[in-house]
Structure formats: structure tokens, C-alpha cells
Scaffold this active site. Sequence first.
Site, mmCIF file in Angstrom:
data_model
loop_
_atom_site.group_PDB
_atom_site.id
_atom_site.type_symbol
_atom_site.label_atom_id
_atom_site.label_comp_id
_atom_site.label_asym_id
_atom_site.label_seq_id
_atom_site.Cartn_x
_atom_site.Cartn_y
_atom_site.Cartn_z
ATOM 1 N N ARG A 40 0.824 -1.220 0.011
ATOM 2 C CA ARG A 40 0.018 0.072 -0.113
ATOM 3 C C ARG A 40 0.874 1.190 0.053
ATOM 4 N NH1 ARG A 40 -3.837 -1.307 4.830
ATOM 5 N NH2 ARG A 40 -3.445 0.809 5.301
ATOM 6 N N LEU A 41 0.560 2.362 -0.865
ATOM 7 C CA LEU A 41 1.439 3.403 -0.935
ATOM 8 C C LEU A 41 1.362 4.220 0.346
ATOM 9 C CD1 LEU A 41 0.295 4.634 -4.609
ATOM 10 C CD2 LEU A 41 2.651 3.762 -3.665
ATOM 11 N N ALA A 42 0.108 4.195 0.825
ATOM 12 C CA ALA A 42 -0.061 4.934 2.056
ATOM 13 C C ALA A 42 1.142 4.804 3.180
ATOM 14 C CB ALA A 42 -1.320 4.884 2.554
ATOM 15 N N LYS A 43 1.388 3.311 3.217
ATOM 16 C CA LYS A 43 2.113 2.882 4.261
ATOM 17 C C LYS A 43 3.601 2.738 3.914
ATOM 18 C CE LYS A 43 -0.908 1.083 7.274
ATOM 19 N NZ LYS A 43 -0.893 1.864 8.420
ATOM 20 N N ARG A 44 4.047 3.217 2.702
ATOM 21 C CA ARG A 44 5.405 3.705 2.424
ATOM 22 C C ARG A 44 5.943 4.817 2.610
ATOM 23 N NH1 ARG A 44 6.892 0.897 -3.365
ATOM 24 N NH2 ARG A 44 8.276 2.483 -2.773
#
Length: 295
Positions: free
Chosen positions: A249-253
Amino acid sequence: MTMVTRFAPSPTGYLHLGHAFSAIFAHDAARRNGGRFILRIEDIDTGRCRPQFVEAIEEDLAWLGLAWDEPPRRQSAHFDDYRSALARLEAMDLLYPCFCTRADIAQQIERAAEAPHGPDGPRYPGLCRALPAAEAARRRQAGEPFALRLDMTKATALAGPLTWRDGEAGEVDAEPQLFGDVVLARKDTPTSYHLAVTVDDALQGVTLVTRGADLFAATHVHRLLQALLGLPVPAWHHHRLLTDAAGCRLAKRSDAVSLRTLRSQGLMPGEVRALMGAPLLPDRRANELGQAQGG
Ligand SMILES: [Zn+2]
């Protein structure tokens, strides 16, 4: 009633493709239905938020071709609104001061026979809920820092069973008790994410709350706060999260590539839209949702 949607980023960094997806989703839902799209800057965490990121957010959204219909609301300018909501909940005897440090809480959890987990991690074990009122008052007066927690057992008993509507999940039973006694005011800030979002969506007349599926569970708490505070109930649409090629998930990166980096590499706004795939929110459905419960 006019549909009102919002995009509500925190200015703690540059927007990446995941943010762009959320913003376009909210914007297009409003535009397709003759509604209004608003931008809200969620900057209650004044230690981590930076003015240059606010500017960057506005610039990136404009580059994407998104226009908002009123000046952005900045949460840090509205702490009094959150204080009023807290005062109301306190008058209902639903809040208690929590003096615990992170280390105190970790210790309590370690010592507890069982440590139930909620959507945000281990639930607060409730040490301060049991503090005698006189002792809590004495410590407050002595200037000891405290957070304010919602007494979840009392609050859910008072509110009774609640449901909410999601564009993909349909009718959902609210289960705020999964979170335990959530913090509604932090030690250093007279609000929390849950409280500020709920108060703002009501004050800004948001009828359809669109956001990523990672915030699905948080809606249980927001629905409860709406009931306790007598606020209007919007509809929700939690959309899928963009992932990178590896499925992360992009938000977690933390290293998710920012829109401005992609821009500098020649990315065009139309290509961002193309990456998003087909619109996930068909017009008629969005309209029904936004008008069903709002106001
Ligand atoms: Zn405590």
C-alpha cells in the site's frame, strides 16, 4: 440537497499517487452530481505539519486539475470548535483524564492477563478509568499532563445500536467498542483525529465522506461521536487503496514516490487519472448515497 465531498490530507509530506487517487475520487463524485468539493488541511499535529507542505498540496491538486469550492479549512485554526465538543461530552460524563505515558500503558498491557487488540493496536487497559474523581481532579490541578479518553462502555450504552452506510459495504453495524477507550484530546492538543474529523465534517456540511479503505474501522468511532454530539450523519464510501507493483500500500510506504517527483520526470495529469482506472463510484449510486442521510 447538494452533495458535498472533501479531501482532507495532513501536511506532513508531499502528496503521492495514493493521495491523488483519494482526491480525484472525492472531486469527481461531487462534480458528477452537481455537488461541492472542499479541501481540508488536517494539521492538528502542529509538531509534524509544515506550511510548505500546505502550499505543495494546493499546487499539486491544481496541477491535477482539481478545484475546491471554498477556502480550505485548517484544523489548527479551529481548536475552539473541538474544545466545545469536548465540553459537551464532558458534561455528559463520558470523558475521563488519562495521565498514562506510553511506557505506563505498555507496562499495564504486559501485566494484563489478556490484552485485546483493536483496529489501532492494543486497547487501552483502562487504568485511569478507575481513578477516584478526587485524585483525578487533584492531579489535573497540579498541572500533570493528561489526555481525555472516551468511556466506551458508557458511551455505547448511551448511544444504543448504530448503523452507517458505505458505498461498497452497504449497511454496516457500528462497532466502536473494538477501539476501547479512544483518546479524544491528546496531552498536547485539545483534540484527536477522530474528534476533529467528526466535528469538521458536520460543520462543513459534508454529505459523502470518501476515503481509503484503511479508515473503514475508524468510521465506527465517528458514527458514535455523531450520535453523542447530535450531529448529522453523512454517507461514506471507503475506496480501495492504490498499491505499488509489489502489492504494498502506497500510504504505508515512507518512500512512496511523490507527485512532484513524478512530475519532474515528465508525468502528465491525464496519466495520473489513467492510473486510477475506471471511476469506482457510478453517478447514480453516489447521488443516492450523498442524499440518503445527509443534513
Ligand atoms: Zn491512563
